[in-house]
Design an enzyme around this catalytic site. Structure first.
Site, PDB file in Angstrom:
ATOM      1  N   ARG A  80       0.815  -1.229   0.000  1.00  0.00           N
ATOM      2  CA  ARG A  80       0.000   0.000   0.000  1.00  0.00           C
ATOM      3  C   ARG A  80       0.844   1.272   0.000  1.00  0.00           C
ATOM      4  O   ARG A  80       0.306   2.370  -0.161  1.00  0.00           O
ATOM      5  CB  ARG A  80      -0.942   0.003   1.212  1.00  0.00           C
ATOM      6  CG  ARG A  80      -0.233   0.051   2.559  1.00  0.00           C
ATOM      7  CD  ARG A  80      -1.226   0.054   3.702  1.00  0.00           C
ATOM      8  NE  ARG A  80      -0.557   0.182   5.001  1.00  0.00           N
ATOM      9  CZ  ARG A  80      -1.133   0.707   6.076  1.00  0.00           C
ATOM     10  NH1 ARG A  80      -2.360   1.165   6.024  1.00  0.00           N
ATOM     11  NH2 ARG A  80      -0.469   0.772   7.218  1.00  0.00           N
ATOM     12  N   HIS A 120      -8.846  -3.853   2.994  1.00  0.00           N
ATOM     13  CA  HIS A 120      -9.169  -3.200   4.278  1.00  0.00           C
ATOM     14  C   HIS A 120     -10.205  -2.088   4.030  1.00  0.00           C
ATOM     15  O   HIS A 120      -9.924  -0.902   4.222  1.00  0.00           O
ATOM     16  CB  HIS A 120      -7.863  -2.626   4.841  1.00  0.00           C
ATOM     17  CG  HIS A 120      -7.905  -2.182   6.266  1.00  0.00           C
ATOM     18  ND1 HIS A 120      -8.922  -1.442   6.812  1.00  0.00           N
ATOM     19  CD2 HIS A 120      -7.016  -2.375   7.274  1.00  0.00           C
ATOM     20  CE1 HIS A 120      -8.660  -1.176   8.071  1.00  0.00           C
ATOM     21  NE2 HIS A 120      -7.496  -1.742   8.378  1.00  0.00           N
ATOM     22  N   GLU A 140     -13.654  -6.012   6.392  1.00  0.00           N
ATOM     23  CA  GLU A 140     -12.478  -6.336   5.587  1.00  0.00           C
ATOM     24  C   GLU A 140     -12.464  -7.808   5.176  1.00  0.00           C
ATOM     25  O   GLU A 140     -12.592  -8.694   6.015  1.00  0.00           O
ATOM     26  CB  GLU A 140     -11.208  -6.028   6.395  1.00  0.00           C
ATOM     27  CG  GLU A 140     -11.197  -4.613   6.974  1.00  0.00           C
ATOM     28  CD  GLU A 140     -10.125  -4.438   8.025  1.00  0.00           C
ATOM     29  OE1 GLU A 140      -9.047  -5.056   7.889  1.00  0.00           O
ATOM     30  OE2 GLU A 140     -10.351  -3.690   8.988  1.00  0.00           O
TER      31      GLU A 140
END
Length: 295
Positions: A99, A164, A267
């Site tokens: 990420r 997420h 999630e």
């Protein structure tokens, strides 16, 4: 923040409904289609927003999150990979490095129903310092009336991972999530096991639960926005329910003090069981989001 993204000047018109723009230090791919508006940061292949025509924004994005190189973004759909949560080595980034790195837009297509985007991240000298494996990772998004997300990891390794997802809600006090199953690990209580009595999760305070036997579809019931959101999970072992509550929210610099009131995280994850990728078979994690009801 989402409104700001759509007001940014176009740097590159990739297709009639697809453009590249820049917010502070980060490139953002913007989808402006009759059926859907959406945006994805190239850093992290991070889906920032998804709004089907006629609906409220489905995803939540913090107005305080900095768009800086290497800095994780708060909101949307962070890709947690190749590990979920804190690393054993505390010097390594929480929730992995995928990420925090720039990806490339490797393919796109458009039709009357929406847009499909494929992003790619490959191992490098930089990633091998953090994790000693060669890999190719794809993030695919099919964006229209529904939002289909898939991670596909090629190589030989084991990972834990999560999509997420932060969902935009009217008021966390009026939110219930069903379809999570009963048994969970309570991370707020240090990993104790707990059990839902009625199969419905509410969020009266800080909540961080890893569900061990969730159903294939979790349903977010949002009384304030008068809608439900279906979250269909695939290739997962867990579903995580998270909301920081007031005290933690106030302590987080990239979130408004009252930010916890307007989102819930549901999630799609592999936390308690790692995924194996091999030369013959990639590891996958996928979810489909659908606004199920208005009224």
């Amino acid at each position: 923040m989402i409104t700001k993204i759509f007001a940014l000047p176009v740097i590159e018109q990739i297709a009639p409904v697809l453009s590249r723009r820049q917010l502070d230090e980060l490139d953002v791919i913007v989808v402006d289609h009759p059926q859907v508006r959406a945006s994805v940061a190239l850093q992290g292949a991070h889906l920032l927003s998804w709004k089907p025509a006629g609906e409220e924004e489905v995803l939540w994005l913090s107005n305080n999150t900095p768009f800086k190189n290497g800095k994780a973004l708060r909101g949307g759909v962070p890709v947690c990979w190749p590990w979920f949560g804190p690393a054993e080595d505390k010097a390594l980034p929480a929730h992995g490095f995928a990420r925090n790195l720039p990806w490339t837009l490797s393919a796109h297509s458009e039709d009357a129903s929406g847009v499909s985007l494929t992003f790619e991240l490959q191992s490098s000298d930089e990633t091998r310092k953090l994790w000693p494996h060669d890999f190719t990772l794809y993030a695919r998004y099919k964006l229209g009336k529904t939002c289909e997300m898939e991670l596909e990891a090629h190589g030989e390794f084991e990972v834990t991972s999560a999509l997420h997802t932060y969902f935009n809600v009217g008021n966390i006090a009026d939110v219930k999530v069903s379809g999570l199953g009963d048994i969970y690990i309570d991370k707020v209580l240090g990993g104790e096991k707990g059990q839902l009595t009625d199969g419905v999760q509410t969020f009266p305070d800080r909540t961080d639960r890893v569900y061990l036997a969730a159903e294939e579809c979790s349903v977010i019931h949002d009384a304030s926005l008068k809608r439900t959101i279906d979250v269909e999970h695939r290739h997962h072992s867990n579903v995580v329910g998270w909301n920081p509550g007031p005290a933690l929210s106030a302590s987080m610099g990239d979130m408004p003090d009252d930010g916890y009131k307007t989102f819930v995280c549901v999630e799609t994850a592999c936390v308690t069981t790692s995924q194996k990728a091999s030369t013959d078979k990639p590891a996958r994690l996928a979810a489909t989001l659908r606004v199920a009801k208005n009224g």
